[in-house]
Enzyme design. Structure first.
Site, PDB file in Angstrom:
ATOM      1  N   CYS A  59     -10.520   0.291   7.789  1.00  0.00           N
ATOM      2  CA  CYS A  59      -9.974   1.523   8.354  1.00  0.00           C
ATOM      3  C   CYS A  59     -10.589   2.755   7.702  1.00  0.00           C
ATOM      4  O   CYS A  59     -10.733   3.799   8.339  1.00  0.00           O
ATOM      5  CB  CYS A  59      -8.460   1.564   8.183  1.00  0.00           C
ATOM      6  SG  CYS A  59      -7.923   1.158   6.527  1.00  0.00           S
TER       7      CYS A  59
ATOM      8  N   GLU B 288       0.858  -1.212   0.000  1.00  0.00           N
ATOM      9  CA  GLU B 288       0.000   0.000   0.000  1.00  0.00           C
ATOM     10  C   GLU B 288       0.873   1.233   0.000  1.00  0.00           C
ATOM     11  O   GLU B 288       0.700   2.164   0.796  1.00  0.00           O
ATOM     12  CB  GLU B 288      -0.913  -0.018   1.221  1.00  0.00           C
ATOM     13  CG  GLU B 288      -1.659  -1.353   1.360  1.00  0.00           C
ATOM     14  CD  GLU B 288      -2.666  -1.396   2.503  1.00  0.00           C
ATOM     15  OE1 GLU B 288      -2.337  -0.890   3.584  1.00  0.00           O
ATOM     16  OE2 GLU B 288      -3.779  -1.896   2.295  1.00  0.00           O
TER      17      GLU B 288
END
Lengths: 601, 601
Positions: free
Chosen positions: A384, A284
């Site tokens: 998240c 990521e």
């Protein structure tokens, strides 16, 4: 320089008023329901013996924090009771030394042994939630619990140095501790934050997992020597936010310079036009300068939000419009695309091009290439982003105004009022529909208004007279008379073609379309022709079309599209036909089913 | 229609003469050395107890077959002794029923149990090698062994149906059996080939491995109902070659139509401009119409060769220049790029764009994205391509001439002579350096010359008089006088810009450059500027520059390149500066170290 906080700013109308209403009335509940279903709240109840995910605490904490910003405007006894119950459970179940973590309290021998396991990250989010909950409700139990926890962390990491690692594997607590210091004035918390920042890249840490190296966790150099944004982009920007906080608190020139270099690296070399960051799903992570692939772009919603956090703090170090410009880019594009128009569904990743057909590419094998999902989802296992959207939209109020000495800064154009320390301001605008802004202001010696990066022409009328101005780092500073001043800002807002730096491979010979802060995209559903190899006319002919369904301005642009040919390869130049290309704001994409989408055309 | 075979055709000069010399003098030895090092020859020696890879037999068989074509022109006692020894080992170690497989003879209980394990594929290659070895040397031991083996396979698959599967997991034996029939005239072998073709997609086979589905192995439909090229592209084109053979032998209209539909699907929708096929490394497979990514393109060397095999056979079914055009595309581009200029190193995959910088993209993680290798290698663990290059270049002679009744067809322009069945022809040309070809021919009533797809202007002088012609499916048919005829063909060969079908996503707004059959590419090493967003002028200004190092014509083309800008995004159109872009033939790429490479600009 200080921001005027959410408590003192009301968003009264317009674009963000609507989004805040959806955030409050739909998204909070939608996320709560998903969290109930997935056992995120159960994690706090130790009569339930299931071991929760390592970052469930942080998901719930962000959801609570988001609600706090909403409570500033209207208290909600039912939600507060729900939150108070969670706080009671934390009090009941924490260990005697102040430690609280839903996962590791159920695995007591594993505490502080795994740098990769988000313990300090969860602590950070709980601290942030506790600070806001105290500020908005005046109830201090949660804050007290988190002070105990922070004291204990200070003992473990600074006094005893008894953990198996020295700094968080996933940063976040650094900025949270600064918030805790701001509310408690307890120096220890600021020191602990600085300690984590100073030690990063200095101590020889265990690699957090075999899947990552020292770049992913920003451990490759001491932070003051870092000049490029590296690694996991959410971790990175949370760290940089903490670095900017500590640089300001300690007036630390070296740290300030590192923050400036990293910020410049992001916005000049590693950021999508939407404000998205993190080009690769692998880790990521940030990758290389100018490596910004469209279909494979990752651009996690949380990373865009984290970039806004970093930008917001950088402005406190340097009065330069690039910071609020970047916040604006994120707000209207890479953050807002992360949530559906109805507020119920989410994107974790926000690519700049979707080609649903590529998901069928793997017809010949059961092995599949990784492509981004093409439709928003209501549930993520790694969730998240949804609560991060709640807290970001909830706290948008504090991105509008800031002040220093007797100058009120207008950072974002949002219909709103504020009254603070003798300054009174009222802003009215239908931005981003148009670029007209009316501001009534009294109680300040000056007002500084931001000229956005996309603004080709900005006129200011002060008390009915045109105001001649020069720019200082993107702001127009205007002396005010005593009493009420009337300021009219007129930013022309034409549709503009954007070229990217020719070093970006994927955008070769392509243009993007923006109007004001909004990046536009074309979806297959609106266009009955292929979106490949479209030509824009040199003089852009377009008009705006209100879409009720999207509650947004669509664009209709005259373009030439290549007439399809039978053969694969031809020595003849394309023949074109004239078509109207329909485009919608990027944040509206993927709200009408699975379809092709492109920003760069 | 029949091809005039290698035995009867001498390549006398020019481009392919040089390549055949390197093939014979360098590549044969280089591959032999690598095969010795890696135990591929040891596999045949059963005193060595190591279990060889499942397709080592096929690697060695292809190497032997390649040598056979070379032996037609010059016998080589030393190499023949080496091969005879391998044949002796096969005779010694084969089982009593005629079965031979280096891998499974060492795992006797596993014979015919694993469809995925290339048993019939290895048998096919051994048969092809045996046929050619007999034809060129007259020694019949190898052929006799393989007849026994084919008889045994017939018994297992047709008579007893006792194997755990009905058709090969990796096709190849279908076309090999036709060759065996042609030399032995034993109907059984033709029937066995047809049997494998007829049963494919009809019988319910075990999926070959969990990594593949029925598309990968062309099992998704009975072959006569297939209309698109699917799955593993080498397997596919070997199958289609066998289908074309059987269609011809049995005059099977349905099978012919399937072959035509599949061929059309490949060349009109699924083929790179280089003749490369197989867009994805996943399953080494065809994917979707118009899905031809450049940097991720797979385009295995073997797949290009297999497409040439298929094309070559299709021409026997239909006199149309598209087939020799496709062979030409493969020969000069996607096949030849698979071997280095010095003949020692190889590419398994042949992408149309290399960005070495992307290999550094994974700085933030130890997980890596798959990118093609950027430099040729001398050894592959999966080494199917190098011996395939040897046999393809070795047998190029038979792609030049074919005849039907009293018509001699000129399919490829290569300096050569042939004398066969009363026809005598001599062709002289420096093609592909120029498009001038002189042919002396006697003994044929007509000659048919191919007008290549890239030829904008083709002039023919027959016996000193300009010949007016019309085209029939891409061929010019010319009546000849008795005795010797002199034919001059003058094909103008300008540099041309090629546009791809606008449906190919990666080529949006881009052009490729060709001259004659050669696709050109630009390498970073020749150009001191970024190759992104280059503009060609409307009227192409260029000149040819002979490169001694590459022994090829480089191109120097006047182009405009965008002047680099500091910012990532700009509202201003690019400013350009004039530069000379240097390009080289695609087959020369990656011969001078690791560097950026692009076909589409």
């Amino acid at each position: 320089m200080q921001y005027i906080k959410t408590k003192h700013v009301d968003i009264t109308d317009g674009f963000w008023r609507k989004r805040q209403k959806i955030n409050k009335e739909v998204t909070v509940k939608a996320v709560q329901d998903r969290f109930l279903e997935t056992g995120r709240f159960d994690a706090f109840d130790f009569t339930i013996d299931k071991i929760p995910h390592i970052f469930y605490d942080s998901d719930v904490a962000k959801w609570i924090e988001g609600i706090c910003y909403i409570l500033y405007k209207e208290r909600n006894p039912q939600l507060e009771a729900f939150i108070d119950h969670i706080i009671d459970l934390i009090e009941k179940n924490r260990s005697e030394d102040g430690y609280y973590n839903s996962h590791f309290l159920r695995k007591p021998d594993e505490r502080w042994k795994h740098r990769s396991d988000h313990e300090l990250y969860c602590a950070g989010h709980l601290i942030e939630a506790a600070v806001e909950y105290y500020k908005v409700t005046g109830k201090n139990k949660f804050l007290r619990l988190m002070e105990d926890y922070a004291d204990y962390i200070y003992r473990i990491f600074v006094v005893e140095e008894s953990a198996a690692f020295k700094t968080p594997g996933h940063e976040e607590i650094e900025l949270a501790l600064v918030k805790l210091y701001d509310i408690t004035k307890e120096e220890k918390y600021l020191k602990l934050s600085k300690h984590f920042i100073d030690k990063r890249g200095v101590e020889d840490e265990p690699w957090i997992t075999s899947n990552y190296n020292k770049y992913n966790t920003q451990d490759f150099l001491p932070v003051r020597e870092q000049k490029t944004a590296e690694g996991h982009s959410v971790r990175a920007c949370y760290l940089y936010s903490g670095m900017a906080d500590i640089a300001r608190k300690y007036n630390d020139k070296q740290l300030t310079d590192a923050c400036k270099a990293i910020f410049s690296n992001i916005v000049n070399k590693r950021m999508y036009i939407t404000g998205g960051i993190g080009s690769s799903h692998l880790g990521e992570a940030f990758t290389l300068d100018y490596d910004l692939p469209n279909t494979k772009g990752y651009s996690e919603t949380c990373a865009a939000i984290a970039l806004a956090f970093f930008s917001q703090r950088m402005f406190l170090l340097e009065k330069n419009s690039v910071y609020a410009d970047t916040v604006e880019r994120v707000m209207y594009n890479g953050m807002l695309s992360g949530v559906s128009l109805d507020g119920k569904a989410f994107f974790y990743e926000n690519p700049l091009e979707l080609q649903p057909v590529l998901n069928n590419r793997n017809v010949s094998t059961v092995l599949t290439e990784r492509n981004p999902i093409t439709q928003r989802k209501e549930v993520f296992s790694c969730s998240c982003c949804p609560p991060n959207v709640i807290r970001f939209i909830g706290a948008l109020n504090e991105y509008i105004y800031s002040y220093e000495q007797d100058i009120l800064f207008i950072n974002q154009y949002i219909s709103s009022t504020t009254e603070y320390e003798g300054i009174k301001a009222e802003m009215r605008t239908d931005f981003p529909d148009s670029g007209l802004v009316d501001i009534k202001i009294s109680g300040a010696g000056k007002i500084a208004v931001r000229k956005p990066y996309w603004s080709t022409d900005l006129k200011i009328i002060l008390n009915d007279e045109e105001y001649e101005y020069s720019l200082e780092k993107g702001y127009v500073y205007i002396n005010l008379k005593k009493g009420e001043n009337n300021l009219k800002i007129d930013m022309s807002m034409p549709v503009l073609l954007v070229k990217s730096n020719p070093k970006i491979l994927d955008n070769s010979h392509k243009s993007a379309v923006i109007r004001g802060p909004l990046v536009y995209c074309a979806e297959g559903i609106d266009n009955d022709f292929s979106l490949n190899s479209i030509l824009f006319n040199k003089d852009l002919h377009y008009h705006l079309v209100k879409s009720d369904k999207l509650d947004a301005n669509m664009l209709e642009i005259d373009v030439d599209i290549p007439i399809s040919m039978n053969e694969l390869y031809s020595f003849n130049a394309y023949k074109y036909e004239k078509k109207k290309l329909r485009m919608i704001p990027y944040y509206c994409f993927a709200n009408r089913g699975e379809t092709e989408m492109r920003v760069w055309l």
